[in-house]
Design an enzyme around this catalytic site. Structure first.
Site, PDB file in Angstrom:
ATOM      1  N   GLU A  69       0.827  -1.388   0.325  1.00  0.00           N
ATOM      2  CA  GLU A  69       0.147  -0.071  -0.058  1.00  0.00           C
ATOM      3  C   GLU A  69       0.801   1.085  -0.084  1.00  0.00           C
ATOM      4  O   GLU A  69       1.715   1.891   0.886  1.00  0.00           O
ATOM      5  CB  GLU A  69      -0.574   0.136   1.488  1.00  0.00           C
ATOM      6  CG  GLU A  69      -2.221  -0.753   1.403  1.00  0.00           C
ATOM      7  CD  GLU A  69      -3.103  -1.266   2.700  1.00  0.00           C
ATOM      8  OE1 GLU A  69      -3.277  -0.348   3.108  1.00  0.00           O
ATOM      9  OE2 GLU A  69      -3.107  -2.389   2.360  1.00  0.00           O
ATOM     10  N   PHE A  70       1.072   1.890  -1.163  1.00  0.00           N
ATOM     11  CA  PHE A  70       0.867   1.447  -2.124  1.00  0.00           C
ATOM     12  C   PHE A  70       1.959   2.227  -3.761  1.00  0.00           C
ATOM     13  O   PHE A  70       2.480   2.720  -3.015  1.00  0.00           O
ATOM     14  CB  PHE A  70      -0.127   2.237  -3.129  1.00  0.00           C
ATOM     15  CG  PHE A  70      -2.188   1.801  -2.104  1.00  0.00           C
ATOM     16  CD1 PHE A  70      -2.752   0.638  -2.124  1.00  0.00           C
ATOM     17  CD2 PHE A  70      -2.208   2.682  -1.333  1.00  0.00           C
ATOM     18  CE1 PHE A  70      -3.400   0.371  -2.635  1.00  0.00           C
ATOM     19  CE2 PHE A  70      -3.188   2.300  -0.555  1.00  0.00           C
ATOM     20  CZ  PHE A  70      -3.935   1.463  -0.806  1.00  0.00           C
TER      21      PHE A  70
END
Ligand SMILES: *[C@@H]1O[C@H](CO)[C@@H](O)[C@H](O)[C@H]1NC(C)=O
Ligand SMILES: *[C@@H]1O[C@H](CO)[C@@H](O)[C@H](O)[C@H]1NC(C)=O
Ligand SMILES: *[C@@H]1O[C@H](CO)[C@@H](O)[C@H](O)[C@H]1NC(C)=O
Ligand SMILES: *[C@@H]1O[C@H](CO)[C@@H](O)[C@H](O)[C@H]1NC(C)=O
Ligand SMILES: *[C@@H]1O[C@H](CO)[C@@H](O)[C@H](O)[C@H]1NC(C)=O
Ligand SMILES: *[C@@H]1O[C@H](CO)[C@@H](O)[C@H](O)[C@H]1NC(C)=O
Ligand SMILES: *[C@@H]1O[C@H](CO)[C@@H](O)[C@H](O)[C@H]1NC(C)=O
Length: 382
Positions: A152-153
């Site tokens: 993420e991310f």
């Protein structure tokens, strides 16, 4: 908007059709059983002494994700601690021996992990190979059926390209291990943003679509936390639609299909918690009403079972919002947006209308003790 209403109607009709067909035709039963081997009714589990793996009702789930482990930042390998390996063993043994058994995946990363570390691993062939090798060894040593990657991310197009290369090398290594050992290949999945090529922050970038289709079993689309308590206005955290915006579950899923990810590779995420806000004016209490910050709960989050307790205790008003397909409740200056068994059923109808692979929940322990949302979800998608 008109097309969204059509989707919704279609979703509802499909939900109803699915329910009625199950008791009528043996043909539909046999065809659904062949596809049910690949259907995903998933849930993530995080280490929690109050909610051990054994408390998960496996009649309601096909796949259970162990969250999380992160690689070592010097060797780039998974180097689980003794307490983690103990926990892995309990986890996988529990789901092998439960009735019915469930498939287990080891999830790497998570929102709290260091994104820069994944940038390094994904872009450097040596680091990548060491990382991949260790994930397979750890998964096999502790009896997992698969690996899930939750970065993420990725922040740039370059990082998205590296992610695609990582998936390719990972799949190759998994296939090679399977042919050497004769064991069925490990599953390989990834948790991804709610949309494929649209990010609320950072530069424009698109997930590696071809690599996802070729190398992953599926992706878990994190179609929740679309509105959070730090916002200046209330919102449906995992709303299907929104008359004013395309930051919605439907737009996100459609964006994945539009870029070319196969529907059978898409698994829709749903929250087992609500987001809370403090209203600026208790009398102005709809979706989009001004708020002055988070309401009760850690980081403005409240488990579904806690939302029900709140409603009971404060006799809060409960409102179903047709425009967003979400539910909210408020009392005094507290406002909570969430999903319940009804909204979840509608969402599942939508997922089925688009031939998605299934759904998953974040996270075990937040539903009611008797699994109200999870039971309804499982029934809605037979
Ligand atoms: C688990 O879920 C199934 C299906 O809804 C239900 O029949 C069963 O009673 C549940 N078991 C427990 C222990 O809650
Ligand atoms: C690795 O992580 C440790 C603990 O968080 C930290 O002290 C150290 O600086 C990190 N090393 C590198 C190379 O990132
Ligand atoms: C994240 O990892 C990178 C690379 O190892 C390191 O330089 C950085 O200090 C880490 N950040 C945090 C917050 O630990
Ligand atoms: C790639 O990773 C290896 C192993 O950690 C390291 O020795 C090498 O310097 C890295 N290469 C680059 C270009 O960062
Ligand atoms: C990982 O590397 C070790 C050491 O080279 C090797 O013995 C092992 O078979 C490798 N594992 C996989 C899954 O390739
Ligand atoms: C929302 O609309 C904007 C503007 O048309 C577009 O750039 C973006 O990709 C859309 N987002 C989603 C999730 O569809
Ligand atoms: C919240 O902030 C956005 C962006 O500044 C603004 O467009 C919106 O009107 C604000 N909402 C409320 C309820 O004040």
């Amino acid at each position: 908007m008109a097309s969204l209403k059509i989707f919704l109607t279609l979703a509802i009709l499909l939900t109803i059709a699915t329910k009625t067909s199950t008791c009528t035709s043996s043909l539909s039963l046999s065809s659904s059983s062949s596809s049910s081997s690949t259907r995903v009714k998933g849930i993530y589990w995080i280490e929690n002494p109050l909610f051990p793996p054994s408390s998960i009702n496996t009649s309601l789930f096909t796949h259970i994700f162990y969250a999380f482990i992160t690689p070592d930042n010097v060797t780039y390998k998974l180097q689980p601690s003794t307490s983690q390996t103990t926990s892995f063993t309990i986890f996988t043994n529990t789901f092998k021996t439960k009735t019915p058994p469930a498939t287990t995946l080891l999830s790497i990363g998570g929102a709290g992990s260091n994104s820069t570390l994944f940038t390094i691993i994904a872009s450097n062939a040596t680091a990548r190979a060491a990382f991949i090798n260790s994930t397979i060894d750890v998964a096999r040593t502790f009896g997992f059926d698969g690996i899930d990657f939750d970065w993420e991310f990725p922040k740039t197009s370059n990082e998205m390209n590296s992610l695609g290369e990582l998936f390719l090398q990972w799949r190759n290594a998994i296939a090679a291990e399977s042919s050497v050992t004769g064991k069925p290949p490990l599953l390989l999945t990834a948790a991804v943003y709610f949309a494929a090529s649209f990010f609320l922050s950072g530069e424009p970038r698109t997930y590696p679509v071809d690599s996802i289709n070729k190398n992953l079993d599926w992706i878990n689309v994190m179609s929740y936390d679309l509105h959070v308590s730090t916002s200046n206005e209330t919102g449906a955290p995992s709303g299907m639609f929104d008359p004013k915006s395309n930051v919605t579950v439907s737009s996100g899923l459609i964006s994945w299909i539009r870029v070319g990810v196969l529907p059978e590779k898409l698994v829709m995420g749903m929250p087992l918690y609500g987001k809370t806000w403090q209203l600026e004016d208790p009398k102005v209490n709809e979706i989009g009403s001004p708020s002055v910050g988070a309401g009760p709960g850690m980081d403005g989050s409240m488990a579904y079972f806690q939302v029900l307790e709140f409603i009971k205790l404060t006799r809060a008003k409960v409102v179903y919002d047709v425009d967003t397909v979400s539910v909210y409740t408020y009392s005094g200056s507290t406002w909570i947006g969430y999903d319940d068994p009804f909204t979840v059923s509608i969402k599942i109808g939508f997922a089925q209308a688009f031939s998605l692979r299934g759904y998953f929940f974040w996270v075990a322990g937040l539903d009611t003790f008797d699994w109200k949302i999870s039971t309804q979800a499982s029934k809605a998608w037979l």
